[in-house]
Each structure stands twice: as C-alpha cells, then as structure tokens.
Design an enzyme around this catalytic site. Structure first.
Site, mmCIF file in Angstrom:
data_model
loop_
_atom_site.group_PDB
_atom_site.id
_atom_site.type_symbol
_atom_site.label_atom_id
_atom_site.label_comp_id
_atom_site.label_asym_id
_atom_site.label_seq_id
_atom_site.Cartn_x
_atom_site.Cartn_y
_atom_site.Cartn_z
ATOM 1 N N ASN A 291 0.838 -1.184 0.000
ATOM 2 C CA ASN A 291 0.000 0.000 0.000
ATOM 3 C C ASN A 291 0.882 1.247 0.000
ATOM 4 O O ASN A 291 2.097 1.169 0.194
ATOM 5 C CB ASN A 291 -0.912 0.009 1.232
ATOM 6 N N CYS B 71 -5.150 -7.431 -4.410
ATOM 7 C CA CYS B 71 -5.513 -6.197 -5.104
ATOM 8 C C CYS B 71 -6.059 -6.608 -6.465
ATOM 9 O O CYS B 71 -5.287 -6.978 -7.361
ATOM 10 C CB CYS B 71 -4.317 -5.261 -5.254
ATOM 11 N N ASN C 3 -7.618 -4.844 -8.877
ATOM 12 C CA ASN C 3 -7.242 -3.966 -9.983
ATOM 13 C C ASN C 3 -5.783 -4.162 -10.367
ATOM 14 O O ASN C 3 -5.423 -4.190 -11.542
ATOM 15 C CB ASN C 3 -7.498 -2.506 -9.602
ATOM 16 N N ASN D 69 -10.690 -2.409 5.082
ATOM 17 C CA ASN D 69 -11.168 -1.571 3.994
ATOM 18 C C ASN D 69 -12.621 -1.211 4.308
ATOM 19 O O ASN D 69 -13.423 -2.090 4.638
ATOM 20 C CB ASN D 69 -11.104 -2.323 2.674
ATOM 21 N N GLU E 274 -9.594 2.671 1.341
ATOM 22 C CA GLU E 274 -8.747 1.480 1.364
ATOM 23 C C GLU E 274 -7.776 1.494 2.530
ATOM 24 O O GLU E 274 -7.123 2.511 2.789
ATOM 25 C CB GLU E 274 -7.942 1.370 0.060
ATOM 26 N N ARG E 275 -7.691 0.363 3.195
ATOM 27 C CA ARG E 275 -6.719 0.188 4.268
ATOM 28 C C ARG E 275 -5.308 0.491 3.751
ATOM 29 O O ARG E 275 -4.844 -0.100 2.790
ATOM 30 C CB ARG E 275 -6.802 -1.265 4.752
ATOM 31 N N CYS F 84 -11.504 0.096 -6.061
ATOM 32 C CA CYS F 84 -10.890 -0.973 -5.266
ATOM 33 C C CYS F 84 -11.560 -2.270 -5.691
ATOM 34 O O CYS F 84 -12.750 -2.478 -5.427
ATOM 35 C CB CYS F 84 -11.069 -0.726 -3.776
ATOM 36 N N GLY F 85 -10.812 -3.134 -6.382
ATOM 37 C CA GLY F 85 -11.389 -4.356 -6.924
ATOM 38 C C GLY F 85 -11.863 -5.312 -5.853
ATOM 39 O O GLY F 85 -12.952 -5.890 -5.953
#
Length: 289
Positions: A69, A78, A80, A198, A216-217, A225-226
């Site tokens: 991150n 993740c 995406n 999240n 998002e965390r 965020c996928g």
C-alpha cells in the site's frame, strides 16, 4: 538483474486505481516498507498499490507477488492490480492465462483483451476469526458497529467479509450523502479490526447493480478498489439485496462481479498502461537495503 541494476517499472491503472508494477523475477531483492514509501512519494511512481513480481514459490504459478500500500504496509490482494499485471505479462509472453501467488493465496487470471480481464479472487471468508474481528460475531452479515450518536448513528451495522483483505460494507441510500474521507480513517483503525479494514459505502441501485465507494486500508480514498467491489457484491447477495451477478459502479468505472455456485468470486474489468520508466536510484540512497 543484480542489486545494482536500474529497475524498470510500469505505471498502470485499473479504473483509475493507480498501480505501479515492478518485475524482480530473477533477482533476490525485496523492497522494504521504507523503499515502498519512497517509490510512492515520487510523482512519477505514485501509486495506490505497488505490485512486485518475484520468482514463483509454488509449482504451476507464474510469480509470487508482493503487494504494498502507499504507506508501505502489505496487502493480501488487489484485484485492480492483478488485472494490470496479468495484462502486462500477457503482452510479454503472448499467453492468456496466469496464476499469481500472493500472501493470501493463488489468483487465477484470464486475459481476453485489455478491456476484458478476469481474476478469480478466490473464496470469501465470513467467519469472524477469518476476517478477522477482535471479538466473536455469530452472523457477520450484520455486526454491531456504528459511528455517530448512539440514538442516531451516521453509519451502522456493516456486513463484513475477507476477500484477501478485511472488508466492512455499510449499506446506504445515497453514497454522496456521507463524507467517507472523514469517517474512513476512523473506521479503518477501529479496535474491532485488529488488522485494520477496507471501509466501503454501498448503494443498491437494482437487483443486479451496486454503486460503491471505498476507503482502502493503507491507501485512503481511491477511484476503484477491486477487492472492495467483490466484497460488496458478495455481501449484497448474502443479505438478499441482489443476485449473485452484479455490475459494480465505482468512481473510476465499472466492474462485473460473479459469486459462483462453486463459491468463487470472479471479477472482470479493464487495465491500462500509462507509461514505463526506470526507478530513480536516489529513492534508495537513504533507505536500508
């Protein structure tokens, strides 16, 4: 590649979710949290998630992927970013199908085109200790958590699930009526989430459609965020709000999510390559190896 070589990167995005991909296969180097933060701080390589490919650890996988991150912390999944690396490796190899291992398991991908990339995000986990939560909840479709006055909470009773990362989904009638940038940091670090979480707001617009915004965390507000789209889709179906196939509209665009009868989450959407370059060696001068 040796530790002294210049390190190539690809700047990509999945529905506006900023992704930087670095391929370290054939090299023993592992980025530290400090180095990941330095890469994120460079305007050329600013990211929401950094996807770093390493040599495979398990048979029949194409790479082990470390995911960072923006704050340097590790992410387990993740969606995406996985679409982005699948498309990039497909361009290099001419293949369509890949298996990428992360700390949360193996993600299978299929590249049909740059606009149609499918990631099998695996099985959702609903048990309180798998999410994880700090205390037992028998039914994670709705847990006791709220923000605001006890007699008139602003947000309350989220659905929770682990989709590679912990997710909490708050159901609302109007996404734009809430300041997620204000509430997101408070909820991400709430004591009920020992590994942080999240935080998503989800609005049901039809039996087959959702609108979602996510804090998002470790990354904050992002355009997409996928894994959060997957979490919202699964929780919507689990609570009877939608069917098991939905279109999820995020600030950056749309994803198609299916929670299959075999308990797998399939996420389908696009990827984009913005540019390529070499990481600035100065990023690593003041950070430990």
């Amino acid at each position: 590649m040796t530790s002294g070589d210049a390190i190539p990167f690809k700047k990509m995005n999945g529905l506006g979710n900023e992704i930087v991909m670095v391929d370290l296969r054939g090299c023993a180097r592992v980025f530290s949290e400090e180095e990941a933060r330095a890469i994120a701080a460079d305007p050329r390589t600013h990211f929401d998630q950094l996807m770093v490919l390493h040599d495979p650890r398990s048979p029949r996988t194409d790479a082990f992927v470390r995911i960072y991150n923006i704050d340097g912390s590790a992410a387990g999944a993740c969606g995406n970013g996985t679409r982005c690396i699948a498309w990039a490796v497909a361009q290099e190899t001419g293949r369509r199908d890949f298996r990428f291992e992360t700390s949360s398991g193996v993600l299978q991908t299929h590249v049909e085109s740059i606009d149609d990339i499918t990631v099998d995000m695996g099985e959702p986990r609903f048990r309180w200790d798998e999410i994880p939560l700090a205390e037992p909840f028998h039914d994670t479709r709705r847990i006791e958590l709220q923000i605001g006055p006890i007699d008139n909470p602003v947000l309350h009773s989220p659905s929770v699930v682990n989709v590679g990362n912990p997710h909490a989904v708050f159901w609302v009638d109007d996404l734009d009526a809430y300041d997620l940038g204000r509430f997101g940091p408070l909820l991400e670090t709430h004591p009920i989430f020992p590994e942080r979480a999240n935080i998503s707001l989800a609005q049901v617009t039809s039996p087959s459609a959702l609108k979602v915004r996510t804090w998002e965390r470790g990354a904050g507000l992002t355009k997409a965020c996928g894994s959060a789209a997957c979490a919202a889709a699964v929780c919507a179906a689990r609570t009877g709000r939608t069917g098991r196939m939905v279109t999820v509209t995020l600030p950056g665009g749309m994803l198609h999510i299916e929670w299959t009868a075999a308990n797998r989450i399939l996420m389908r959407g696009p990827a984009r390559l913005e540019y390529e370059g070499l990481l600035d060696p100065e990023l690593f001068v003041k950070t430990p190896a």
